[in-house]
Write a protein that holds these residues in place. Structure first.
Motif, PDB file in Angstrom:
ATOM      1  N   SER A 105       0.806  -1.402   0.234  1.00 15.79           N
ATOM      2  CA  SER A 105      -0.128  -0.256  -0.464  1.00 15.79           C
ATOM      3  C   SER A 105       0.771   1.464  -0.277  1.00 15.79           C
ATOM      4  O   SER A 105       0.344   2.115  -0.397  1.00 15.79           O
ATOM      5  N   GLU A 106       1.964   0.886   0.677  1.00 12.50           N
ATOM      6  CA  GLU A 106       2.905   2.432   1.171  1.00 12.50           C
ATOM      7  C   GLU A 106       3.812   3.255  -0.665  1.00 12.50           C
ATOM      8  O   GLU A 106       3.609   3.944  -1.705  1.00 12.50           O
ATOM      9  N   ALA A 107       3.899   1.221  -1.277  1.00 13.37           N
ATOM     10  CA  ALA A 107       4.204   1.454  -2.606  1.00 13.37           C
ATOM     11  C   ALA A 107       2.921   2.227  -4.201  1.00 13.37           C
ATOM     12  O   ALA A 107       3.406   2.827  -4.587  1.00 13.37           O
TER      13      ALA A 107
ATOM     14  N   ASN B 125       8.116  -0.610 -10.349  1.00 13.71           N
ATOM     15  CA  ASN B 125       8.981   0.082  -9.540  1.00 13.71           C
ATOM     16  C   ASN B 125       9.317   0.335  -7.886  1.00 13.71           C
ATOM     17  O   ASN B 125      10.217   0.943  -7.824  1.00 13.71           O
ATOM     18  N   GLU B 126       7.718   0.856  -7.746  1.00 16.51           N
ATOM     19  CA  GLU B 126       7.862   1.932  -6.826  1.00 16.51           C
ATOM     20  C   GLU B 126       7.877   0.528  -5.571  1.00 16.51           C
ATOM     21  O   GLU B 126       8.192   0.712  -4.301  1.00 16.51           O
ATOM     22  N   LEU B 127       7.039  -0.662  -5.874  1.00 15.22           N
ATOM     23  CA  LEU B 127       6.904  -2.061  -5.023  1.00 15.22           C
ATOM     24  C   LEU B 127       8.297  -2.454  -5.001  1.00 15.22           C
ATOM     25  O   LEU B 127       8.842  -2.357  -3.979  1.00 15.22           O
ATOM     26  N   LEU B 128       9.476  -2.150  -5.924  1.00  9.91           N
ATOM     27  CA  LEU B 128      10.777  -2.878  -5.605  1.00  9.91           C
ATOM     28  C   LEU B 128      10.454  -1.908  -4.929  1.00  9.91           C
ATOM     29  O   LEU B 128      12.111  -2.155  -3.996  1.00  9.91           O
ATOM     30  N   ASN B 129      11.252  -0.777  -4.593  1.00  6.94           N
ATOM     31  CA  ASN B 129      12.058   0.258  -3.647  1.00  6.94           C
ATOM     32  C   ASN B 129      11.256   0.028  -2.406  1.00  6.94           C
ATOM     33  O   ASN B 129      11.922   0.172  -1.989  1.00  6.94           O
TER      34      ASN B 129
ATOM     35  N   ARG C 135       2.719   9.735  -9.048  1.00  5.22           N
ATOM     36  CA  ARG C 135       3.419  10.086  -9.959  1.00  5.22           C
ATOM     37  C   ARG C 135       1.901   9.809 -11.562  1.00  5.22           C
ATOM     38  O   ARG C 135       3.204   9.735 -12.364  1.00  5.22           O
ATOM     39  N   LEU C 136       1.591  10.094 -11.252  1.00  3.63           N
ATOM     40  CA  LEU C 136       0.057   9.559 -12.656  1.00  3.63           C
ATOM     41  C   LEU C 136       0.103  10.757 -13.608  1.00  3.63           C
ATOM     42  O   LEU C 136       0.386  10.248 -14.576  1.00  3.63           O
TER      43      LEU C 136
ATOM     44  N   ASP D 258       1.825   0.023 -15.169  1.00  2.00           N
ATOM     45  CA  ASP D 258       2.502  -1.222 -14.830  1.00  2.00           C
ATOM     46  C   ASP D 258       3.503  -1.089 -14.154  1.00  2.00           C
ATOM     47  O   ASP D 258       4.909  -1.592 -13.164  1.00  2.00           O
ATOM     48  N   ARG D 259       4.934  -0.874 -15.457  1.00  2.00           N
ATOM     49  CA  ARG D 259       6.274  -0.581 -15.256  1.00  2.00           C
ATOM     50  C   ARG D 259       6.556   0.482 -13.930  1.00  2.00           C
ATOM     51  O   ARG D 259       7.456  -0.162 -12.560  1.00  2.00           O
ATOM     52  N   LEU D 260       5.666   1.532 -13.823  1.00  2.00           N
ATOM     53  CA  LEU D 260       5.797   2.249 -12.497  1.00  2.00           C
ATOM     54  C   LEU D 260       5.164   1.915 -11.343  1.00  2.00           C
ATOM     55  O   LEU D 260       5.936   1.724 -10.563  1.00  2.00           O
TER      56      LEU D 260
END
Length: 307
Positions: free
Chosen positions: A103-105, A296-300, A112-113, A291-293
């Motif tokens: 949820s934070e991601a 990326n936030e999820l992995l961060n 960033r939308l 999806d990629r955005l």
């Protein structure tokens, strides 16, 4: 029912006269009169009363005009949509487990939308519903969570249903509780320490196609006598922060959220069961820019919490 007849009837109702409607529509009065009669025959009602003063709507006619305005309004919207060209909308849809790092991601992703038109769908649920959403409701991405001992089962099932899958992270559940809880003062927490407290638990099982009784028995230790089952994630933090008797098993929680709610996170050495969070999507599906955005936030976020 003829739409042109409907348009004629609306104009007659608006001006109250066949002749005036004919002038406005540039159609001969007899043609409009014939169209209205055919409309009334089709509907089996009398739309207008003909009087010396003109045309007035009957009660049935008033009701019909409401439908007619709505129908013709929708048709105008459709024509405008396709003739003028609809703005292209980016779409993003994902079904996920209830997890703070996810949820934070998502919150970071939402910032960033940009300004382009978009539609975003974010559904928190269990693994069974996530797979159902992707098979039946056109969700493009999913994250499923399952215990490590079900790894072969899940991989076989995902292959059968035509899903690609990528491991996001592995973890063991931690405990969270109020700063005021007696548990917060303990260095080491055992299962026995939890007996007298109230567990907050999500009420949906994790494993598709397996008996709920079996899953619940495996997921929830039998030594807890008091449990509160919840379905909305926000309510868990209200309970934890306000009731020192409550605790909850969770995937690792960001420090910012712990501070926000006055909650403490602790490890339990006895809890060695490993869980997996796995990203899934249809085979052949090409990830969109959104999806990629999000990924990326999820992995961060994963790096910040699990490193």
């Amino acid at each position: 029912m003829n739409l042109q007849h409907m348009r004629y009837a609306l104009e007659v109702a608006k001006v109250g006269s066949l002749n005036k409607a004919a002038e406005i529509l540039l159609v001969a009065s007899p043609n409009i009169s014939r169209s209205i009669k055919e409309l009334e025959t089709d509907l089996g009602i009398t739309v207008f009363e003909r009087t010396k003063k003109g045309m007035s709507l009957t009660p049935e006619g008033e009701e019909f005009m409401g439908f007619a305005r709505e129908i013709l309004g929708k048709i105008e919207q459709v024509e405008k949509f396709y003739k003028e060209g609809a703005p292209t909308k980016q779409k993003f849809s994902i079904s996920v487990p209830r997890a703070c790092y996810i949820s934070e991601a998502f919150a970071e992703f939402s910032q960033r939308l940009g300004k382009e038109p978009c539609e975003i769908f974010y559904k928190e649920t269990n693994s069974q519903r996530t797979i159902h959403n992707m098979v039946n409701h056109d969700y493009k991405l999913g994250i499923i969570r399952y215990a490590e001992n079900y790894d072969k089962y899940f991989k076989a099932m995902l292959e059968e249903k035509g899903f690609e899958y990528e491991l996001i992270t592995e973890f063991s559940y931690s405990l969270i509780m109020s700063e005021e809880s007696p548990l917060a003062e303990k260095e080491d927490i055992s299962f026995d320490d939890l007996k007298s407290f109230i567990e907050i638990a999500h009420a949906d099982p994790y494993v598709p196609s397996m008996p709920t009784s079996k899953v619940v028995k495996e997921e929830l230790p039998d030594n807890i006598e008091r449990r509160i089952y919840i379905f909305e994630r926000a309510s868990q933090f209200d309970l934890l922060s306000s009731n020192p008797e409550t605790f909850m098993w969770v995937s690792p929680v960001p420090e910012t959220l712990l501070e926000r709610y006055g909650i403490v996170q602790k490890k339990c050495a006895q809890n060695k069961k490993v869980y997996k969070d796995v990203l899934i999507y249809r085979k052949g599906y090409k990830l969109s820019n959104l999806d990629r955005l999000f990924v990326n936030e999820l992995l961060n976020e994963k790096t910040k919490i699990f490193s």
